[in-house]
Design an enzyme around this catalytic site. Sequence first.
Site, PDB file in Angstrom:
ATOM      1  N   GLY A 240      -3.626 -11.243  -2.245  1.00 48.71           N
ATOM      2  CA  GLY A 240      -3.264 -11.830  -3.723  1.00 48.71           C
ATOM      3  C   GLY A 240      -2.747 -10.806  -4.298  1.00 48.71           C
ATOM      4  O   GLY A 240      -2.009  -9.995  -3.819  1.00 48.71           O
ATOM      5  N   TYR A 241      -3.010 -10.759  -5.796  1.00 47.87           N
ATOM      6  CA  TYR A 241      -2.233  -9.765  -6.825  1.00 47.87           C
ATOM      7  C   TYR A 241      -1.043  -9.974  -6.648  1.00 47.87           C
ATOM      8  O   TYR A 241      -0.100  -9.326  -6.496  1.00 47.87           O
ATOM      9  CB  TYR A 241      -2.690  -8.386  -6.461  1.00 47.87           C
ATOM     10  CG  TYR A 241      -2.678  -7.600  -7.900  1.00 47.87           C
ATOM     11  CD1 TYR A 241      -3.488  -7.711  -8.976  1.00 47.87           C
ATOM     12  CD2 TYR A 241      -1.689  -6.769  -7.972  1.00 47.87           C
ATOM     13  CE1 TYR A 241      -3.538  -7.257 -10.119  1.00 47.87           C
ATOM     14  CE2 TYR A 241      -1.247  -5.953  -9.305  1.00 47.87           C
ATOM     15  CZ  TYR A 241      -2.424  -6.164 -10.198  1.00 47.87           C
ATOM     16  OH  TYR A 241      -2.201  -5.623 -11.592  1.00 47.87           O
TER      17      TYR A 241
ATOM     18  N   GLU B 235       6.739 -10.973  -6.992  1.00 41.68           N
ATOM     19  CA  GLU B 235       7.620 -11.730  -6.586  1.00 41.68           C
ATOM     20  C   GLU B 235       7.879 -11.542  -5.115  1.00 41.68           C
ATOM     21  O   GLU B 235       8.426 -12.690  -4.629  1.00 41.68           O
ATOM     22  CB  GLU B 235       8.978 -11.086  -7.421  1.00 41.68           C
ATOM     23  CG  GLU B 235      10.308 -12.105  -7.661  1.00 41.68           C
ATOM     24  CD  GLU B 235       9.947 -13.281  -7.861  1.00 41.68           C
ATOM     25  OE1 GLU B 235      10.535 -14.343  -7.506  1.00 41.68           O
ATOM     26  OE2 GLU B 235       9.362 -13.769  -8.806  1.00 41.68           O
ATOM     27  N   GLY B 236       7.640 -10.757  -4.634  1.00 40.24           N
ATOM     28  CA  GLY B 236       7.737 -10.811  -3.164  1.00 40.24           C
ATOM     29  C   GLY B 236       7.051 -11.856  -2.397  1.00 40.24           C
ATOM     30  O   GLY B 236       7.549 -12.609  -1.598  1.00 40.24           O
ATOM     31  N   HIS B 237       5.821 -11.939  -2.854  1.00 38.69           N
ATOM     32  CA  HIS B 237       4.769 -13.242  -2.307  1.00 38.69           C
ATOM     33  C   HIS B 237       5.497 -14.315  -2.693  1.00 38.69           C
ATOM     34  O   HIS B 237       5.595 -15.320  -1.777  1.00 38.69           O
ATOM     35  CB  HIS B 237       3.545 -12.871  -2.796  1.00 38.69           C
ATOM     36  CG  HIS B 237       2.803 -11.624  -2.708  1.00 38.69           C
ATOM     37  ND1 HIS B 237       2.372 -10.920  -3.434  1.00 38.69           N
ATOM     38  CD2 HIS B 237       2.195 -11.425  -1.390  1.00 38.69           C
ATOM     39  CE1 HIS B 237       1.793 -10.074  -2.896  1.00 38.69           C
ATOM     40  NE2 HIS B 237       1.340 -10.132  -1.587  1.00 38.69           N
TER      41      HIS B 237
ATOM     42  N   GLN C 142      -8.887  -4.719   7.692  1.00 38.83           N
ATOM     43  CA  GLN C 142      -7.727  -3.948   7.868  1.00 38.83           C
ATOM     44  C   GLN C 142      -7.735  -2.710   6.975  1.00 38.83           C
ATOM     45  O   GLN C 142      -6.679  -1.912   6.777  1.00 38.83           O
ATOM     46  CB  GLN C 142      -6.444  -4.881   7.349  1.00 38.83           C
ATOM     47  CG  GLN C 142      -6.353  -5.104   6.043  1.00 38.83           C
ATOM     48  CD  GLN C 142      -5.173  -6.236   6.164  1.00 38.83           C
ATOM     49  OE1 GLN C 142      -5.289  -7.500   6.122  1.00 38.83           O
ATOM     50  NE2 GLN C 142      -4.073  -6.110   5.511  1.00 38.83           N
TER      51      GLN C 142
ATOM     52  N   GLY D 186       6.304 -10.996   4.727  1.00 37.47           N
ATOM     53  CA  GLY D 186       7.647 -10.164   4.130  1.00 37.47           C
ATOM     54  C   GLY D 186       7.989  -9.017   5.280  1.00 37.47           C
ATOM     55  O   GLY D 186       6.992  -8.304   5.972  1.00 37.47           O
TER      56      GLY D 186
ATOM     57  N   ASP E 209       6.430  -5.238   5.402  1.00 34.07           N
ATOM     58  CA  ASP E 209       5.762  -4.785   6.413  1.00 34.07           C
ATOM     59  C   ASP E 209       6.253  -5.122   7.703  1.00 34.07           C
ATOM     60  O   ASP E 209       5.806  -6.025   8.591  1.00 34.07           O
ATOM     61  CB  ASP E 209       4.164  -5.647   6.070  1.00 34.07           C
ATOM     62  CG  ASP E 209       3.337  -5.316   4.649  1.00 34.07           C
ATOM     63  OD1 ASP E 209       3.359  -4.095   4.611  1.00 34.07           O
ATOM     64  OD2 ASP E 209       3.332  -6.101   4.208  1.00 34.07           O
TER      65      ASP E 209
ATOM     66  N   VAL F 222      11.920  -7.635  -1.327  1.00 36.75           N
ATOM     67  CA  VAL F 222      12.081  -7.897  -2.448  1.00 36.75           C
ATOM     68  C   VAL F 222      11.781  -6.613  -3.251  1.00 36.75           C
ATOM     69  O   VAL F 222      11.111  -6.175  -3.347  1.00 36.75           O
ATOM     70  CB  VAL F 222      11.480  -9.202  -3.200  1.00 36.75           C
ATOM     71  CG1 VAL F 222      11.825  -9.267  -4.742  1.00 36.75           C
ATOM     72  CG2 VAL F 222      11.603 -10.503  -2.511  1.00 36.75           C
TER      73      VAL F 222
HETATM   74  O1  PAF Z   1       0.407  -8.591   4.466  1.00 37.59           O
HETATM   75  C1  PAF Z   1      -0.965  -8.858   3.948  1.00 37.59           C
HETATM   76  O2  PAF Z   1      -0.913  -9.118   2.868  1.00 37.59           O
HETATM   77  C2  PAF Z   1      -2.125  -9.017   4.828  1.00 37.59           C
HETATM   78  O3  PAF Z   1      -1.987  -7.941   5.758  1.00 37.59           O
HETATM   79  C3  PAF Z   1      -2.156 -10.117   5.499  1.00 37.59           C
HETATM   80  C4  PAF Z   1      -0.966 -10.528   6.349  1.00 37.59           C
HETATM   81  C5  PAF Z   1      -2.593 -11.334   4.557  1.00 37.59           C
HETATM   82  C6  PAF Z   1      -3.514 -10.212   6.357  1.00 37.59           C
HETATM   83  O4  PAF Z   1      -4.507  -9.605   5.594  1.00 37.59           O
END
Ligand code: PAF
Length: 286
Positions: free
Chosen positions: A31-32, A35-37, A61, A147, A150, A176
């Site tokens: 979430g949050y 533009e990359g998402h 995580q 993306g 990461d 991005v």
């Molecule tokens: O890249 C992320 O936002 C997170 O690591 C993911 C892949 C949604 C897993 O929680």
Amino acid sequence: MKKIAAVERMKAAAGEIKTQGRILGFVPTMGYLHEGHLSLVRESLKKADATVVSIFVNPLQFGPREDFRRYPRDPERDEALLEEAGVDILFHPADLDMVPDGFRTTVEVSGLQDKLCGRSRPGHFKGVATVVLKLFNIVRPDYAFFGQKDAQQAIILRRMTKDLDLDTKIEIRPIVREEDGLALSSRNMYLNPEERRAALVLFRSLKKAHAMWAAGEREAGSIRGEMLRLIGSEPLARVDYVEIVDSDTLETVDRINGKTLVAVAVLIGNTRLIDNTILGGKGEHP
Ligand code: PAF
């Protein structure tokens, strides 16, 4: 856009799409959205017949001293953006639905998970791999979009998918950036104006690496040395790592021959930022 919170309902909705013979694209996020998402979402909309986006700030995580609680959240804004983009289903499960009491199973991609970010964030990639496999089992997507920012996550998830014979194809999309080069990240919102300016040192160090490589430098040590010097000249920056590694195995390379990942993690004030570039391949160059 359909909004689904319950795991069983999500399974049923995804199952229905698959029964209709439609290609299912999936964009897992925390979430949050930025533009990359949204670039991942657009790619899924292009490639698949139906697109599911998940929003789940995955507690597995985050380390005990990390920013799980204060990680930015704005589900209403995310929902509006996804609706406008034309997403079919927003999956927004509750913490206790995804990680109920008694949850014991983890997925480890050994070797890869302990390098780079894994050194300063022990357990992080175990948490990512576990939740992504769980999400894949719920959604059963044909394609999943992540993306390149990461980079290590992408490499680990590709490996997991291959090792476990998952049917999902992993698609990695370019980083991005803001106009001045800063890679988009939900964590950029932690930066005050002075830190925001200092944060450009990550991009500048990658540009330096690329310029040296383009000028014929192939010794990883001298490129890394210059990058460390450059980052060291920024008073608000503290290096976590600067690594020049094989882009599949994440093993350190001495000479840059094949496709090589140059990855940095830098603390700007209290905010840990990452960025990377690929040298020697077809990847994005700064
Ligand atoms: O890249 C992320 O936002 C997170 O690591 C993911 C892949 C949604 C897993 O929680």
